[in-house]
Scaffold this motif. Sequence first.
Motif, PDB file in Angstrom:
ATOM      1  N   PRO A 238     -10.078  17.175  11.906  1.00 21.18           N
ATOM      2  CA  PRO A 238      -9.039  17.058  12.945  1.00 21.18           C
ATOM      3  C   PRO A 238      -9.507  17.482  14.335  1.00 21.18           C
ATOM      4  O   PRO A 238      -8.736  17.378  15.293  1.00 21.18           O
ATOM      5  CB  PRO A 238      -7.942  17.983  12.429  1.00 21.18           C
ATOM      6  N   GLU A 239     -10.730  17.997  14.418  1.00 24.77           N
ATOM      7  CA  GLU A 239     -11.287  18.441  15.701  1.00 24.77           C
ATOM      8  C   GLU A 239     -10.439  19.545  16.336  1.00 24.77           C
ATOM      9  O   GLU A 239     -10.296  19.613  17.552  1.00 24.77           O
ATOM     10  CB  GLU A 239     -11.434  17.259  16.667  1.00 24.77           C
ATOM     11  N   ARG A 240      -9.882  20.386  15.493  1.00 22.89           N
ATOM     12  CA  ARG A 240      -9.089  21.527  15.963  1.00 22.89           C
ATOM     13  C   ARG A 240      -8.971  22.530  14.817  1.00 22.89           C
ATOM     14  O   ARG A 240      -9.495  22.306  13.718  1.00 22.89           O
ATOM     15  CB  ARG A 240      -7.706  21.079  16.439  1.00 22.89           C
ATOM     16  N   ASP A 241      -8.267  23.635  15.068  1.00 23.10           N
ATOM     17  CA  ASP A 241      -8.104  24.660  14.037  1.00 23.10           C
ATOM     18  C   ASP A 241      -7.055  24.232  13.016  1.00 23.10           C
ATOM     19  O   ASP A 241      -6.328  23.256  13.218  1.00 23.10           O
ATOM     20  CB  ASP A 241      -7.684  25.984  14.689  1.00 23.10           C
ATOM     21  N   MET A 242      -6.998  25.005  11.910  1.00 26.88           N
ATOM     22  CA  MET A 242      -6.015  24.729  10.866  1.00 26.88           C
ATOM     23  C   MET A 242      -4.989  25.859  10.839  1.00 26.88           C
ATOM     24  O   MET A 242      -5.301  26.981  10.453  1.00 26.88           O
ATOM     25  CB  MET A 242      -6.691  24.621   9.495  1.00 26.88           C
ATOM     26  N   PRO A 243      -3.751  25.585  11.227  1.00 23.62           N
ATOM     27  CA  PRO A 243      -2.718  26.624  11.164  1.00 23.62           C
ATOM     28  C   PRO A 243      -2.496  27.102   9.720  1.00 23.62           C
ATOM     29  O   PRO A 243      -2.603  26.327   8.770  1.00 23.62           O
ATOM     30  CB  PRO A 243      -1.475  25.908  11.696  1.00 23.62           C
TER      31      PRO A 243
ATOM     32  N   ILE B 191       0.853  -1.183   0.000  1.00 24.02           N
ATOM     33  CA  ILE B 191       0.000   0.000   0.000  1.00 24.02           C
ATOM     34  C   ILE B 191       0.888   1.232   0.000  1.00 24.02           C
ATOM     35  O   ILE B 191       1.680   1.440   0.928  1.00 24.02           O
ATOM     36  CB  ILE B 191      -0.930   0.039   1.232  1.00 24.02           C
ATOM     37  N   VAL B 192       0.781   2.036  -1.049  1.00 23.34           N
ATOM     38  CA  VAL B 192       1.467   3.331  -1.086  1.00 23.34           C
ATOM     39  C   VAL B 192       0.578   4.317  -0.343  1.00 23.34           C
ATOM     40  O   VAL B 192      -0.604   4.469  -0.683  1.00 23.34           O
ATOM     41  CB  VAL B 192       1.711   3.791  -2.530  1.00 23.34           C
ATOM     42  N   LEU B 193       1.129   4.971   0.661  1.00 27.99           N
ATOM     43  CA  LEU B 193       0.303   5.746   1.595  1.00 27.99           C
ATOM     44  C   LEU B 193       0.868   7.144   1.784  1.00 27.99           C
ATOM     45  O   LEU B 193       2.081   7.343   1.818  1.00 27.99           O
ATOM     46  CB  LEU B 193       0.235   5.013   2.934  1.00 27.99           C
ATOM     47  N   ASP B 194      -0.043   8.106   1.938  1.00 28.87           N
ATOM     48  CA  ASP B 194       0.367   9.472   2.274  1.00 28.87           C
ATOM     49  C   ASP B 194      -0.702  10.099   3.155  1.00 28.87           C
ATOM     50  O   ASP B 194      -1.888   9.744   3.066  1.00 28.87           O
ATOM     51  CB  ASP B 194       0.557  10.313   1.003  1.00 28.87           C
ATOM     52  N   THR B 195      -0.281  11.008   4.011  1.00 31.53           N
ATOM     53  CA  THR B 195      -1.222  11.751   4.853  1.00 31.53           C
ATOM     54  C   THR B 195      -0.947  13.246   4.735  1.00 31.53           C
ATOM     55  O   THR B 195       0.158  13.661   4.388  1.00 31.53           O
ATOM     56  CB  THR B 195      -1.090  11.360   6.342  1.00 31.53           C
ATOM     57  N   GLU B 196      -1.958  14.024   5.014  1.00 31.05           N
ATOM     58  CA  GLU B 196      -1.798  15.466   5.228  1.00 31.05           C
ATOM     59  C   GLU B 196      -2.224  15.743   6.661  1.00 31.05           C
ATOM     60  O   GLU B 196      -3.110  15.068   7.201  1.00 31.05           O
ATOM     61  CB  GLU B 196      -2.637  16.279   4.243  1.00 31.05           C
ATOM     62  N   THR B 197      -1.590  16.727   7.281  1.00 29.78           N
ATOM     63  CA  THR B 197      -1.799  16.971   8.713  1.00 29.78           C
ATOM     64  C   THR B 197      -1.924  18.461   8.995  1.00 29.78           C
ATOM     65  O   THR B 197      -1.723  19.302   8.118  1.00 29.78           O
ATOM     66  CB  THR B 197      -0.613  16.404   9.524  1.00 29.78           C
ATOM     67  N   THR B 198      -2.197  18.758  10.249  1.00 27.70           N
ATOM     68  CA  THR B 198      -2.282  20.162  10.664  1.00 27.70           C
ATOM     69  C   THR B 198      -0.921  20.725  11.061  1.00 27.70           C
ATOM     70  O   THR B 198      -0.807  21.925  11.328  1.00 27.70           O
ATOM     71  CB  THR B 198      -3.240  20.322  11.872  1.00 27.70           C
ATOM     72  N   GLY B 199       0.097  19.881  11.132  1.00 23.78           N
ATOM     73  CA  GLY B 199       1.419  20.346  11.546  1.00 23.78           C
ATOM     74  C   GLY B 199       2.431  19.225  11.520  1.00 23.78           C
ATOM     75  O   GLY B 199       2.229  18.201  10.855  1.00 23.78           O
ATOM     76  N   PHE B 200       3.520  19.409  12.287  1.00 23.52           N
ATOM     77  CA  PHE B 200       4.643  18.491  12.199  1.00 23.52           C
ATOM     78  C   PHE B 200       4.729  17.458  13.318  1.00 23.52           C
ATOM     79  O   PHE B 200       5.426  16.464  13.182  1.00 23.52           O
ATOM     80  CB  PHE B 200       5.962  19.282  12.175  1.00 23.52           C
ATOM     81  N   ASP B 201       4.040  17.672  14.428  1.00 26.20           N
ATOM     82  CA  ASP B 201       4.265  16.802  15.580  1.00 26.20           C
ATOM     83  C   ASP B 201       2.942  16.420  16.243  1.00 26.20           C
ATOM     84  O   ASP B 201       2.248  17.276  16.806  1.00 26.20           O
ATOM     85  CB  ASP B 201       5.158  17.518  16.600  1.00 26.20           C
TER      86      ASP B 201
END
Length: 228
Positions: free
Chosen positions: A45-50, A4-14
Amino acid sequence: MREIVLDTETTGFDPLTGHRIVEIGCVELFNHLPTGKVYHQYVNPERDMPEEAFKVHGLSEQFLSDKPVFAEIVADFMDFIGDAILVIHNAEFDMRFINAELSRLGFQPLPMSRSIDTVAMARKKFPGAQANLDALCRRFEIDNTHRSFHGALLDSELLAEVYLQLIGGRQPGLELGLLGGNGKGGGGPVLERVKREPRPHAALPEELEAHAAFVGKLKKALWLREPE
């Protein structure tokens, strides 16, 4: 072999500082070839987007507000990846975020041994060269002109092509590995043998004459000895 080739996008780095996954994209490979099956999901994400993260992937807090939270999609996600090897560009980053989400819900984390890091592969293959996805697409002449933002599914599709080049490129006839004895997949290559009639090997009369003339010129020719 399923990958499975996989990628994610996130709200930040940690994830340890409260950052969350906002998008997951997966592409299924079988014997290193895409099967056409994909998994794609936006996640609230149940939070804000930086602002810094928004500039990378273009996913706003408003856009994600009506999307399912990770707890609602985890079963489908885990079912899709199954026990396959995960091919990820900078695997440590994505695995940390996935495992943070899984741990939050009481699931066992995925071991790093399940992942293949294409950044490490690229750096080993091309020491000193850029190893980001755009640079690898340019190197392998993979069209990524439609990539204005980072997107989990698009990046997984591009990475699948990059991964294929990193392991040696598409080999003619490799798709035979997708077919088993019943043509439904899961077996080894299917090779159909064509039966041919044996070709005649008798010498022509003129060839026999030429051979006799040649032997006649030899002294003590083996062909002229009487059998003992």
